[in-house]
Motif scaffolding. Structure first.
Motif, PDB file in Angstrom:
ATOM      1  N   ILE A 260       0.854  -1.194   0.000  1.00  0.00           N
ATOM      2  CA  ILE A 260       0.000   0.000   0.000  1.00  0.00           C
ATOM      3  C   ILE A 260       0.885   1.238   0.000  1.00  0.00           C
ATOM      4  O   ILE A 260       1.837   1.332   0.782  1.00  0.00           O
ATOM      5  N   ASP A 261       0.597   2.164  -0.905  1.00  0.00           N
ATOM      6  CA  ASP A 261       1.366   3.410  -0.922  1.00  0.00           C
ATOM      7  C   ASP A 261       0.845   4.333   0.171  1.00  0.00           C
ATOM      8  O   ASP A 261      -0.345   4.657   0.188  1.00  0.00           O
ATOM      9  N   LEU A 262       1.737   4.735   1.027  1.00  0.00           N
ATOM     10  CA  LEU A 262       1.315   5.587   2.143  1.00  0.00           C
ATOM     11  C   LEU A 262       1.538   7.063   1.829  1.00  0.00           C
ATOM     12  O   LEU A 262       2.404   7.411   1.029  1.00  0.00           O
ATOM     13  N   THR A 263       0.766   7.895   2.491  1.00  0.00           N
ATOM     14  CA  THR A 263       1.007   9.339   2.417  1.00  0.00           C
ATOM     15  C   THR A 263       2.013   9.680   3.512  1.00  0.00           C
ATOM     16  O   THR A 263       1.816   9.313   4.667  1.00  0.00           O
ATOM     17  N   HIS A 264       3.080  10.367   3.132  1.00  0.00           N
ATOM     18  CA  HIS A 264       4.113  10.678   4.138  1.00  0.00           C
ATOM     19  C   HIS A 264       4.028  12.115   4.636  1.00  0.00           C
ATOM     20  O   HIS A 264       4.661  12.468   5.619  1.00  0.00           O
ATOM     21  N   GLY A 265       3.280  12.955   3.931  1.00  0.00           N
ATOM     22  CA  GLY A 265       3.174  14.355   4.344  1.00  0.00           C
ATOM     23  C   GLY A 265       1.751  14.726   4.721  1.00  0.00           C
ATOM     24  O   GLY A 265       0.812  14.477   3.956  1.00  0.00           O
ATOM     25  N   TYR A 266       1.584  15.284   5.907  1.00  0.00           N
ATOM     26  CA  TYR A 266       0.268  15.703   6.382  1.00  0.00           C
ATOM     27  C   TYR A 266       0.307  17.191   6.682  1.00  0.00           C
ATOM     28  O   TYR A 266       1.286  17.674   7.259  1.00  0.00           O
ATOM     29  N   ILE A 267      -0.737  17.882   6.302  1.00  0.00           N
ATOM     30  CA  ILE A 267      -0.843  19.276   6.725  1.00  0.00           C
ATOM     31  C   ILE A 267      -1.895  19.357   7.826  1.00  0.00           C
ATOM     32  O   ILE A 267      -3.049  18.944   7.620  1.00  0.00           O
ATOM     33  N   LEU A 268      -1.479  19.805   9.005  1.00  0.00           N
ATOM     34  CA  LEU A 268      -2.413  19.979  10.105  1.00  0.00           C
ATOM     35  C   LEU A 268      -2.742  21.465  10.169  1.00  0.00           C
ATOM     36  O   LEU A 268      -1.851  22.273  10.400  1.00  0.00           O
ATOM     37  N   HIS A 269      -3.981  21.812   9.912  1.00  0.00           N
ATOM     38  CA  HIS A 269      -4.278  23.246   9.888  1.00  0.00           C
ATOM     39  C   HIS A 269      -5.426  23.603  10.810  1.00  0.00           C
ATOM     40  O   HIS A 269      -6.334  22.805  11.028  1.00  0.00           O
ATOM     41  N   GLY A 270      -5.350  24.809  11.352  1.00  0.00           N
ATOM     42  CA  GLY A 270      -6.381  25.285  12.267  1.00  0.00           C
ATOM     43  C   GLY A 270      -5.792  26.321  13.202  1.00  0.00           C
ATOM     44  O   GLY A 270      -4.578  26.489  13.250  1.00  0.00           O
ATOM     45  N   PRO A 271      -6.656  27.022  13.945  1.00  0.00           N
ATOM     46  CA  PRO A 271      -6.180  28.108  14.812  1.00  0.00           C
ATOM     47  C   PRO A 271      -5.174  27.628  15.854  1.00  0.00           C
ATOM     48  O   PRO A 271      -5.166  26.437  16.199  1.00  0.00           O
ATOM     49  N   PRO A 272      -4.332  28.548  16.347  1.00  0.00           N
ATOM     50  CA  PRO A 272      -3.374  28.177  17.393  1.00  0.00           C
ATOM     51  C   PRO A 272      -4.095  27.630  18.616  1.00  0.00           C
ATOM     52  O   PRO A 272      -5.184  28.092  18.942  1.00  0.00           O
ATOM     53  N   LEU A 369       4.629  15.946   9.625  1.00  0.00           N
ATOM     54  CA  LEU A 369       3.388  16.628   9.984  1.00  0.00           C
ATOM     55  C   LEU A 369       3.681  18.123   9.943  1.00  0.00           C
ATOM     56  O   LEU A 369       4.481  18.623  10.735  1.00  0.00           O
ATOM     57  N   ALA A 370       3.080  18.806   8.995  1.00  0.00           N
ATOM     58  CA  ALA A 370       3.352  20.233   8.833  1.00  0.00           C
ATOM     59  C   ALA A 370       2.149  21.020   9.344  1.00  0.00           C
ATOM     60  O   ALA A 370       1.059  20.906   8.795  1.00  0.00           O
ATOM     61  N   ALA A 371       2.358  21.790  10.401  1.00  0.00           N
ATOM     62  CA  ALA A 371       1.239  22.493  11.026  1.00  0.00           C
ATOM     63  C   ALA A 371       1.207  23.956  10.610  1.00  0.00           C
ATOM     64  O   ALA A 371       2.253  24.577  10.406  1.00  0.00           O
ATOM     65  N   THR A 372       0.025  24.484  10.449  1.00  0.00           N
ATOM     66  CA  THR A 372      -0.107  25.901  10.091  1.00  0.00           C
ATOM     67  C   THR A 372      -1.431  26.477  10.581  1.00  0.00           C
ATOM     68  O   THR A 372      -2.435  25.772  10.647  1.00  0.00           O
ATOM     69  N   ASN A 373      -1.391  27.759  10.926  1.00  0.00           N
ATOM     70  CA  ASN A 373      -2.635  28.471  11.258  1.00  0.00           C
ATOM     71  C   ASN A 373      -3.176  29.147  10.018  1.00  0.00           C
ATOM     72  O   ASN A 373      -4.199  29.800  10.054  1.00  0.00           O
ATOM     73  N   ASN A 374      -2.425  29.063   8.951  1.00  0.00           N
ATOM     74  CA  ASN A 374      -2.768  29.834   7.764  1.00  0.00           C
ATOM     75  C   ASN A 374      -2.481  29.002   6.515  1.00  0.00           C
ATOM     76  O   ASN A 374      -1.502  29.214   5.816  1.00  0.00           O
ATOM     77  N   LYS A 375      -3.363  28.076   6.268  1.00  0.00           N
ATOM     78  CA  LYS A 375      -3.146  27.145   5.159  1.00  0.00           C
ATOM     79  C   LYS A 375      -3.111  27.878   3.810  1.00  0.00           C
ATOM     80  O   LYS A 375      -2.371  27.509   2.899  1.00  0.00           O
ATOM     81  N   GLU A 376      -3.903  28.950   3.730  1.00  0.00           N
ATOM     82  CA  GLU A 376      -3.984  29.697   2.463  1.00  0.00           C
ATOM     83  C   GLU A 376      -2.625  30.261   2.050  1.00  0.00           C
ATOM     84  O   GLU A 376      -2.373  30.503   0.882  1.00  0.00           O
ATOM     85  N   ALA A 377      -1.762  30.496   3.035  1.00  0.00           N
ATOM     86  CA  ALA A 377      -0.466  31.121   2.721  1.00  0.00           C
ATOM     87  C   ALA A 377       0.530  30.126   2.142  1.00  0.00           C
ATOM     88  O   ALA A 377       1.569  30.507   1.627  1.00  0.00           O
ATOM     89  N   ILE A 378       0.216  28.850   2.231  1.00  0.00           N
ATOM     90  CA  ILE A 378       1.170  27.842   1.768  1.00  0.00           C
ATOM     91  C   ILE A 378       1.226  27.820   0.240  1.00  0.00           C
ATOM     92  O   ILE A 378       0.210  27.931  -0.427  1.00  0.00           O
ATOM     93  N   ASP A 379       2.431  27.700  -0.252  1.00  0.00           N
ATOM     94  CA  ASP A 379       2.656  27.673  -1.690  1.00  0.00           C
ATOM     95  C   ASP A 379       1.780  26.604  -2.345  1.00  0.00           C
ATOM     96  O   ASP A 379       1.827  25.434  -1.945  1.00  0.00           O
ATOM     97  N   PRO A 380       0.996  26.978  -3.358  1.00  0.00           N
ATOM     98  CA  PRO A 380       0.133  25.989  -4.025  1.00  0.00           C
ATOM     99  C   PRO A 380       0.928  24.810  -4.575  1.00  0.00           C
ATOM    100  O   PRO A 380       0.405  23.708  -4.680  1.00  0.00           O
ATOM    101  N   ALA A 381       2.210  25.051  -4.900  1.00  0.00           N
ATOM    102  CA  ALA A 381       3.034  23.948  -5.423  1.00  0.00           C
ATOM    103  C   ALA A 381       3.082  22.812  -4.405  1.00  0.00           C
ATOM    104  O   ALA A 381       3.069  21.635  -4.764  1.00  0.00           O
ATOM    105  N   ILE A 382       3.127  23.159  -3.145  1.00  0.00           N
ATOM    106  CA  ILE A 382       3.157  22.148  -2.078  1.00  0.00           C
ATOM    107  C   ILE A 382       1.804  21.452  -2.005  1.00  0.00           C
ATOM    108  O   ILE A 382       1.716  20.231  -1.931  1.00  0.00           O
ATOM    109  N   LEU A 383       0.743  22.232  -2.045  1.00  0.00           N
ATOM    110  CA  LEU A 383      -0.595  21.663  -1.895  1.00  0.00           C
ATOM    111  C   LEU A 383      -0.961  20.786  -3.099  1.00  0.00           C
ATOM    112  O   LEU A 383      -1.547  19.728  -2.959  1.00  0.00           O
ATOM    113  N   ARG A 384      -0.565  21.242  -4.283  1.00  0.00           N
ATOM    114  CA  ARG A 384      -0.904  20.522  -5.508  1.00  0.00           C
ATOM    115  C   ARG A 384      -0.120  19.223  -5.657  1.00  0.00           C
ATOM    116  O   ARG A 384      -0.578  18.256  -6.237  1.00  0.00           O
ATOM    117  N   SER A 385       1.104  19.231  -5.169  1.00  0.00           N
ATOM    118  CA  SER A 385       2.037  18.153  -5.492  1.00  0.00           C
ATOM    119  C   SER A 385       1.580  16.762  -5.054  1.00  0.00           C
ATOM    120  O   SER A 385       1.993  15.774  -5.612  1.00  0.00           O
TER     121      SER A 385
END
Ligand code: ADP
Length: 503
Positions: A260-272, A369-385
């Motif tokens: 099974i191919d696993l996902t190795h990158g997770y974005i955890l997003h939400g307020p502090p 696990l990449a955490a952010t309070n501001n998911k919109e600010a993340i480079d779309p290249a990262i989100l799209r990839s």
């Protein structure tokens, strides 16, 4: 009006973690008289460059502009890593800044000097990575700062941030911070009124040497891992389910997941304060694996100029010690969309994506696990990839969540048997809280109770007995007071100091 001491708030100098240092200078020497490479470098450059003569006529023209105007114009072009110095003469400004620079724990890439007799002594200005302006008192005595109608002071060589409307005062000279210059023509004369010195290249070299060391420093976990398990987290069932199925079970049962191919990158997003770090720690403890908790904002400033190497080293270390969890807080600081402005940024994004691809291709047991309070600010290249293929949302808890989180944090606390819990939960919920806020309210209530029951007094007089503690209970009024204080503190905390790091 009582004058407060600014550095009783959060002194910037202590919060900044960025400190370019000469290799031979150890980290304990911050603020000592040991020379730093950057400091020497700044000094030499200022000396060399200021030997040039500025045309007299042009100088006379520029003198007509008030210092406030020049400053406002300079602020408009300054960026992170710039240092602007004002003073009546360069020599004394140089000397004063030499005392302050060791405290400026940020990389100085360019310096500017504005010569003006009206300057309230010698002042330094720097923009931090959040684009806020910080003033450094280069004077041997206190500098006064008026903000929101209140007066504060900064001791010699201390720094604090300023906003438009603030006024700086030193020995009868006053300087206002303007939003923007009134005269646009001033911009044409920048080259005259503010001499610029660029040492970006030299700064990079110093930083390169530091990056490796930085990585090591960050690797040494600052905080011990709390023994938190998934059962200590409430109101995040979906997130926990995803992490169990995507990371925990595959680590525990590799055979079942072989094909099974696993996902190795997770974005955890939400307020502090909604539990992103907390959940990561729970996952680490459940899986019993190695982990590193890094802060994107710190990395961003520390790895300037050589961050690709920093990232490679980090991933190498993780691969060597797998199974491994990398938790990146404030991920948007390193992976934000930069529109090509930042020479380092886009390279960093590509480097992170390459490293993630390598982990995926080789099926390494490394999870990010990449955490952010501001998911919109993340480079779309990262989100799209697809390299960070799972996005887990953390929210403020609903009423049921508030109740569960309350129970978790109140578990070992001595609650009054007659506590009107439903009412307290409702009041906490209505205060629009995060998990971190609930924890804080419960702890504050505990201390309020101590104060009400005279325990603090007894501690003060050293007369506290075990019986006092055994009898002690946290009551309704202690919680209500804590909730009121929480609400009041939130509405007053408009500005936060520069370099402020969440604990
Ligand atoms: P974030 O990383 O989202 O900013 P943290 O994980 O640092 O937030 O949360 C701070 C503290 O708040 C945690 O250590 C924990 O004590 C408490 N907390 C936050 N969310 C929860 C939750 N869902 N359940 C229990 N405690 C929580």
């Amino acid at each position: 009006m009582r004058i407060q001491k600014l550095n009783n708030l959060t002194p910037i100098s202590q919060n900044y973690t960025v400190q370019p240092k000469h290799k031979s200078v150890d980290s304990n020497s911050v603020g000592s008289s040991k020379p730093m490479e950057l400091r020497d470098l700044t000094y030499n450059r200022l000396q060399i460059n200021f030997r040039g003569e500025i045309e007299k006529a042009a100088l006379a023209l520029v003198k007509q502009f008030p210092l406030e105007e020049k400053l406002a114009d300079a602020f408009s072009f300054m960026k992170h890593g710039d240092l602007l110095i004002t003073g009546s003469n360069l020599k004394s400004a140089q000397a004063a800044m030499m005392n302050s620079i060791p405290r400026v724990k940020d990389v100085i890439k360019r310096a500017f000097f504005i010569e003006d007799d009206k300057s309230p002594g010698i002042l330094g200005f720097m923009k931090n990575s959040l684009n806020e302006m910080e003033v450094i008192n280069g004077n041997p005595e206190r500098l006064f700062l008026t903000t929101d109608g209140k007066e504060y002071y900064l001791d010699a060589y201390d720094s604090y941030y300023v906003i438009p409307g603030d006024k700086l005062k030193y020995k009868g000279k006053e300087l206002g911070i303007l939003e923007k210059p009134q005269s646009r023509s001033l911009a044409f004369h920048r080259y005259i009124y503010a001499k610029a010195f660029n040492f970006e290249k030299e700064a990079e070299k110093v930083i390169q040497g530091q990056n490796k060391k930085t990585l090591k420093e960050l690797y040494q976990d600052k905080k011990p891992i709390q023994q938190v398990m998934f059962s200590d987290v409430a109101g995040a069932d979906n997130v926990i389910k995803e992490l169990k199925e995507g990371i925990l079970y595959p680590l525990r049962n590799p055979k079942a997941y072989e094909n099974i191919d696993l996902t190795h990158g997770y974005i955890l997003h939400g307020p502090p304060g909604t539990g992103k770090t907390y959940v990561a720690k729970a996952l680490q403890n459940e899986a019993g694996i190695n982990a590193k908790y890094l802060n994107g904002l710190e990395l961003e400033s520390k790895w300037v100029g050589d961050s690709e190497k920093g990232w490679r080293d980090l991933f190498d270390e993780a691969i060597e010690n797998q199974p491994y969890l990398i938790f990146l807080d404030e991920f948007d600081a390193v992976a934000r969309a930069r529109g090509g402005h930042d020479v380092y940024g886009d390279k960093v994004v590509n480097q992170i994506l390459t490293l993630m691809t390598d982990i995926e291709d080789n099926k390494h047991d490394v999870f990010v696990l990449a955490a952010t309070n501001n998911k919109e600010a993340i480079d779309p290249a990262i989100l799209r990839s697809g390299r960070f293929g799972k996005h887990l949302e953390f929210k403020k808890p609903d009423r049921d969540g508030v109740s569960k989180i309350f129970d978790i944090h109140a578990k070992k606390k001595p609650l009054d048997e007659n506590l009107n819990k439903e009412e307290i939960i409702q009041a906490i919920f209505e205060a629009d809280v995060t998990g971190a806020d609930i924890k804080r309210i419960v702890n504050d209530a505990y201390l309020n109770g101590y104060s009400r029951a005279g325990i603090l007094d007894k501690l003060d007089r050293n007369t506290l007995t075990d019986a006092d503690l055994e009898m002690f209970k946290i009551a309704d009024e202690d919680f209500m007071k804590a909730i009121d204080n929480f609400k009041a503190s939130r509405s007053s905390g408009k500005r936060k100091p520069i370099g402020y790091n969440r604990p």
